[in-house]
Design an enzyme around this catalytic site. Sequence first.
Site, PDB file in Angstrom:
ATOM      1  N   ILE A 129     -24.179  67.809  44.636  1.00  0.00           N
ATOM      2  CA  ILE A 129     -25.109  67.018  45.435  1.00  0.00           C
ATOM      3  C   ILE A 129     -26.139  66.476  44.454  1.00  0.00           C
ATOM      4  O   ILE A 129     -26.696  67.218  43.644  1.00  0.00           O
ATOM      5  CB  ILE A 129     -25.756  67.868  46.548  1.00  0.00           C
ATOM      6  N   SER A 130     -26.357  65.181  44.472  1.00  0.00           N
ATOM      7  CA  SER A 130     -27.177  64.534  43.445  1.00  0.00           C
ATOM      8  C   SER A 130     -28.649  64.898  43.568  1.00  0.00           C
ATOM      9  O   SER A 130     -29.129  65.303  44.626  1.00  0.00           O
ATOM     10  CB  SER A 130     -27.030  63.008  43.539  1.00  0.00           C
ATOM     11  N   LYS A 131     -29.373  64.738  42.467  1.00  0.00           N
ATOM     12  CA  LYS A 131     -30.818  64.973  42.456  1.00  0.00           C
ATOM     13  C   LYS A 131     -31.505  64.030  43.441  1.00  0.00           C
ATOM     14  O   LYS A 131     -31.157  62.850  43.511  1.00  0.00           O
ATOM     15  CB  LYS A 131     -31.377  64.736  41.055  1.00  0.00           C
TER      16      LYS A 131
END
Length: 294
Positions: A124-126
């Site tokens: 899950i991206s920043k």
Amino acid sequence: MSHGRSSDNKPPKRFPLPLDKVASPSGGPRGRAGPVVQREVLRPQAHLHQIEQDRRRHTVPQGVGLDSMPVRLRMVERLRADGITHTAVLEAFARMPRHLFVDTALVNQAYEDTSLPIGLGQTISKPSVVGTMLQLLCARPGLTLPHVDPARPLGACLEVGTGCGYQAALLSLLARHVVSIERLRDLHLKARSNLDVIRQHVPAWQDVRLVYGDGMVGHPPQAPYDTIIAAAGGSALPQAWLDQLAPGGRLIAPMEDSRGQGQVLTVVDRLPDGSLQHTRAGAVLFVPLKSGIT
């Protein structure tokens, strides 16, 4: 002849003690020989309703306040400090509970500015990276067209790489409708499960159309799209994405840098005359773009 003790020589009885010998919390005897003190009743078992409350408290990580708005607002303030200023984007982050999309073991890191594993080699991206991409999409050239709803600046949106579903949920708060494609079946099912939970937590949440398929071919049945966002990068943008981008639309995707220096965030605008304009928006690090399904 008796070999036992006589009744006169029996040792003093130690247990159970008579009530007048039981010490009170104040140290004195209870009953007539001392003060009567009210003591808490100790129960060997909790009531059933208490057991249920304890179960819920341990099932949902409320102890660290992850279900509260102030926690999300602190993340929003960090995003603002990092340059994310678009009001609708910040409101989307404030509304969407990120901790419901991450694994239980990592839930304490849900609102930190960090990427987290979600299984199958994906992440899950920043929040800061997602926020940057959403803000860029909200600045697409077609926003001045008559049919655009200012409350839904992303219009018809295509997402390539659903992952756990968090970014798709954010997109749904900014778009008229969202189609999200995932090539990994287990992640597709995880996102579906996560979004089922979100329906119970976010009022008036707009649903997302989840598609299990090859993201490199886009999703022609609902094209063209006003916005396209990809969560994986390759050496070139698939032609199908460009073909499905509407006039006035914007595409954002990571691409391998031509100089071999990692990935760069690429922005493609389809101008009113149909031509494409490419710009760059900084270095990023995403998983590789792959074709097919698994």
